[in-house]
Design an enzyme around this catalytic site. Sequence first.
Site, PDB file in Angstrom:
ATOM      1  N   GLU A 156       0.812  -1.237   0.000  1.00  0.00           N
ATOM      2  CA  GLU A 156       0.000   0.000   0.000  1.00  0.00           C
ATOM      3  C   GLU A 156       0.846   1.290   0.000  1.00  0.00           C
ATOM      4  OE1 GLU A 156      -2.772  -0.436   3.262  1.00  0.00           O
ATOM      5  OE2 GLU A 156      -3.419  -2.399   2.589  1.00  0.00           O
ATOM      6  N   GLU A 270      -6.077 -10.873  -0.936  1.00  0.00           N
ATOM      7  CA  GLU A 270      -6.897 -10.633   0.267  1.00  0.00           C
ATOM      8  C   GLU A 270      -8.397 -10.578  -0.066  1.00  0.00           C
ATOM      9  OE1 GLU A 270      -5.497  -7.212   2.420  1.00  0.00           O
ATOM     10  OE2 GLU A 270      -3.403  -7.584   1.940  1.00  0.00           O
TER      11      GLU A 270
HETATM   12  O1  G3I Z   1      -4.445 -10.370  19.150  1.00  0.00           O
HETATM   13  C1  G3I Z   1      -4.490  -9.087  19.786  1.00  0.00           C
HETATM   14  C2  G3I Z   1      -5.219  -9.222  21.118  1.00  0.00           C
HETATM   15  O2  G3I Z   1      -4.437 -10.038  21.987  1.00  0.00           O
HETATM   16  C3  G3I Z   1      -5.409  -7.834  21.727  1.00  0.00           C
HETATM   17  O3  G3I Z   1      -6.139  -7.943  22.920  1.00  0.00           O
HETATM   18  C4  G3I Z   1      -6.171  -6.985  20.698  1.00  0.00           C
HETATM   19  C5  G3I Z   1      -6.420  -5.583  21.226  1.00  0.00           C
HETATM   20  O4  G3I Z   1      -5.313  -4.772  20.910  1.00  0.00           O
HETATM   21  O5  G3I Z   1      -5.382  -6.858  19.496  1.00  0.00           O
HETATM   22  C6  G3I Z   1      -5.247  -8.147  18.885  1.00  0.00           C
HETATM   23  O6  G3I Z   1      -4.464  -7.995  17.706  1.00  0.00           O
HETATM   24  C7  G3I Z   1      -5.183  -7.364  16.647  1.00  0.00           C
HETATM   25  C8  G3I Z   1      -5.065  -8.295  15.432  1.00  0.00           C
HETATM   26  O7  G3I Z   1      -5.649  -7.675  14.270  1.00  0.00           O
HETATM   27  C9  G3I Z   1      -5.773  -9.614  15.673  1.00  0.00           C
HETATM   28  O8  G3I Z   1      -7.125  -9.358  15.881  1.00  0.00           O
HETATM   29  C10 G3I Z   1      -4.510  -6.035  16.347  1.00  0.00           C
HETATM   30  O9  G3I Z   1      -4.758  -5.154  17.424  1.00  0.00           O
HETATM   31  C11 G3I Z   1      -5.122  -5.452  15.067  1.00  0.00           C
HETATM   32  O10 G3I Z   1      -4.413  -4.278  14.679  1.00  0.00           O
HETATM   33  C12 G3I Z   1      -4.974  -6.463  13.933  1.00  0.00           C
HETATM   34  O11 G3I Z   1      -5.613  -5.903  12.804  1.00  0.00           O
HETATM   35  C13 G3I Z   1      -5.192  -6.477  11.535  1.00  0.00           C
HETATM   36  C14 G3I Z   1      -4.853  -5.290  10.611  1.00  0.00           C
HETATM   37  O12 G3I Z   1      -4.554  -5.758   9.278  1.00  0.00           O
HETATM   38  C15 G3I Z   1      -3.624  -4.554  11.124  1.00  0.00           C
HETATM   39  O13 G3I Z   1      -2.559  -5.463  11.212  1.00  0.00           O
HETATM   40  C16 G3I Z   1      -6.352  -7.289  10.953  1.00  0.00           C
HETATM   41  O14 G3I Z   1      -6.489  -8.485  11.719  1.00  0.00           O
HETATM   42  C17 G3I Z   1      -6.065  -7.661   9.495  1.00  0.00           C
HETATM   43  O15 G3I Z   1      -7.220  -8.252   8.910  1.00  0.00           O
HETATM   44  C18 G3I Z   1      -5.697  -6.421   8.676  1.00  0.00           C
HETATM   45  O16 G3I Z   1      -5.323  -6.863   7.396  1.00  0.00           O
HETATM   46  C19 G3I Z   1      -5.006  -5.840   6.429  1.00  0.00           C
HETATM   47  C20 G3I Z   1      -3.813  -6.317   5.604  1.00  0.00           C
HETATM   48  O17 G3I Z   1      -2.717  -6.591   6.458  1.00  0.00           O
HETATM   49  C21 G3I Z   1      -3.462  -5.276   4.539  1.00  0.00           C
HETATM   50  N1  G3I Z   1      -4.619  -5.003   3.685  1.00  0.00           N
HETATM   51  C22 G3I Z   1      -5.822  -4.587   4.432  1.00  0.00           C
HETATM   52  C23 G3I Z   1      -6.186  -5.670   5.450  1.00  0.00           C
HETATM   53  C24 G3I Z   1      -7.511  -5.378   6.151  1.00  0.00           C
HETATM   54  O18 G3I Z   1      -7.398  -4.212   6.903  1.00  0.00           O
END
Ligand code: G3I
Length: 360
Positions: A156, A270
């Site tokens: 991105e 994705e």
């Molecule tokens: O697992 C922790 C948990 O222990 C904690 O209590 C909670 C609260 O902070 O966070 C949890 O981790 C989260 C993780 O997802 C698993 O749920 C992170 O905060 C959260 O930031 C993370 O979000 C991910 C996001 O990217 C940022 O990394 C999403 O799962 C994921 O679907 C999303 O994926 C992105 C691709 O990488 C790039 N393209 C867009 C796509 C969708 O946004």
Amino acid sequence: MQSRRIFLSQLAAAAVAATFKANAQALLSSPLREAASSRDILFGCATTNFELRQSDFAQALAREASIVVPEYELKRNLVEPARGRFDFSAADGIATFAGNHRMKFRGHPLVWHKANPPWLDDALAGRRAENLLIDYVRKSTAHFAGRCHSWDVVNEAIEPGQPQNLRQTPWLKMFGPSYIDTAFHVAREADPDALLVYNDWGCEAAGENHDRFRAATLRFLEGALRRGVPIQAYGMQGHLQAFGHDIDQTRLRAFLDAIKSLGLKLLVTELDVDDHGGPEDVTLRDRKVADMTRGFLDVVLDCNTTMAVLTWGLSDRYIQPPYEPVDHGWKARMLPLDDKMNRKPMWQAMSATFAASRRR
Ligand code: G3I
């Protein structure tokens, strides 16, 4: 004698047609990994260690997928929570599952402006330091070298309308556009075998914004390839909106042909179809999601440089916020399997498209 020959040739033709129909039918009920592989394509999805600990999900994943990518366990906020302290254990868990289930493993992402640890955000606002980029890319690609199908090296980086159509990220502010070149060259040196992918969104659907994104993406890739940046494939994320912009198959096909003319392979990295804004009736939402999936993949799979299609998750059970629309109180239905691992119309659409795809 003539009529006997005609009869026998008709019999043979009927037998071939029946076999083809039986094979096609069999393909339609086969797992997606088998239907896709009949077109020399990998099908898989993003997953997490939490999901892999749920036995019904793990069984469904092993049945359906031939490639996996960590949804978030390979992001820098988990891998390098403190400067110089690397922890690949979570991502290794997914790579081990892949190896134990005849699956390929892909890495995502190496360089992104999101999901970075706070210390890095601070450092990128400070004095220019190439090792903030080089060390992480080198260490991560070297760690998975030999067991990584492909990497989203840069994720991105494009934002149409910004100077040079580049997103104003901390990476760009510290290093200028050369951070993109550096990331790919370092990854190439650290893992000579993994396919190096530039991954982004914005080119999938109809509309002026997507037209601008497609034009900016092609210019970005042309320029990088002209500079000798070792980009081998374009990762089209594929986040679609069932009740938003439609798929303009003509423009999408022209874009994919232009990607191919640059000598790049294509991965859908994705895929999911957000059903926000649809009716409460699940049958209607599922139908629209399936129809959009089919319309999108018909074009993607017609392209003989398409190597893989990954959905961003496999089951609706684990879709997290912000996708869950609290306003309606119903859960999103964006993925091939429902929350009980049953195959949905989206799964049927993917299976039919894999079975029908002609490779141009
Ligand atoms: O697992 C922790 C948990 O222990 C904690 O209590 C909670 C609260 O902070 O966070 C949890 O981790 C989260 C993780 O997802 C698993 O749920 C992170 O905060 C959260 O930031 C993370 O979000 C991910 C996001 O990217 C940022 O990394 C999403 O799962 C994921 O679907 C999303 O994926 C992105 C691709 O990488 C790039 N393209 C867009 C796509 C969708 O946004």
